[in-house]
Design an enzyme around this catalytic site. Structure first.
Site: not given
Length: 218
Positions: A66-67
């Site tokens: 995830d970012w």
């Protein structure tokens, strides 16, 4: 005053790390707030893989973080390695361990979470526990230590669903600190307290087990 970019946009000055360089693969460390791959919009083109390809043009993404999750990723350096590494992830022949911080201890201190996860259609991009339509999802957890302001835990995902660790812990009433999607007081921390600390997989050429570790920065 610094204006924060919207979630999903690389907005970190921290560089990616080269942890291992082998003939068929690279192992790299992704900082928090960096996309793994480009998004569809023009302002989401800056990401880990495009930065790595400036030095290693042949690098190919195998899996993602995830970012706002930091930690280890393996990248393939040729088509054959990409196929074999992708199969290893799909067939659960890899090992991943994450470190996370939550506000309060879990009881019991270690165990398994087995709850199906599906998209939260009313609150995208969130996911939720969905007993009726969700996909089977399992996570092992173990408490490492407890401090006055947080408990540190190790997480081993058995399956690989989107937001799995974040949603599973939320379902136990223990959202991860700094989680802007799932923690009601995420602003108390300057990042998501989730880090992919350990990564193991079979070498795509020899089949020999490879193990790498990048300690959590929190």
């Amino acid at each position: 005053m610094t204006t924060r970019q919207p979630p999903g946009v690389t907005d970190t000055c921290e560089p990616w790390l080269l942890c291992a360089e082998q003939r068929d693969f690279l192992v790299v460390g992704k900082p928090t707030r960096m996309l793994s791959v480009p998004g569809k919009e023009a302002h989401k083109q800056d990401c880990l893989i495009t930065r790595v390809q400036q030095e290693f043009p042949e690098a190919r993404i195998v899996h993602r973080l995830d970012w706002d999750t930091s930690g280890l990723l393996v990248l393939a350096r040729n088509a054959r390695a990409h196929s074999l590494l992708s199969q290893a992830f799909q067939n659960r022949k890899t090992q991943k361990r994450y470190i996370a911080r939550i506000d309060e201890p879990l009881a019991p201190a270690e165990g398994n979470i087995d709850r199906p996860i599906g998209p939260d259609l009313d609150r995208r991009p969130r996911y939720r526990i969905d007993p009726e339509h969700g996909r089977p999802s399992q996570t092992r957890y173990r408490t490492l230590d407890t401090q006055p302001d947080f408990t540190r835990i190790a997480l081993e995902p058995i399956t690989g669903r989107s937001h799995q660790l974040r949603v599973h812990l939320l379902s136990l009433g223990r959202p991860i600190q700094g989680d802007s999607l799932y923690h009601p007081e995420h602003a108390r921390h300057d990042r998501l307290m989730l880090h992919a600390e350990q990564l193991g997989f079979p070498d795509p050429e020899t089949g020999i087990w490879q193990q790498y570790e990048l300690p959590a920065p929190f």
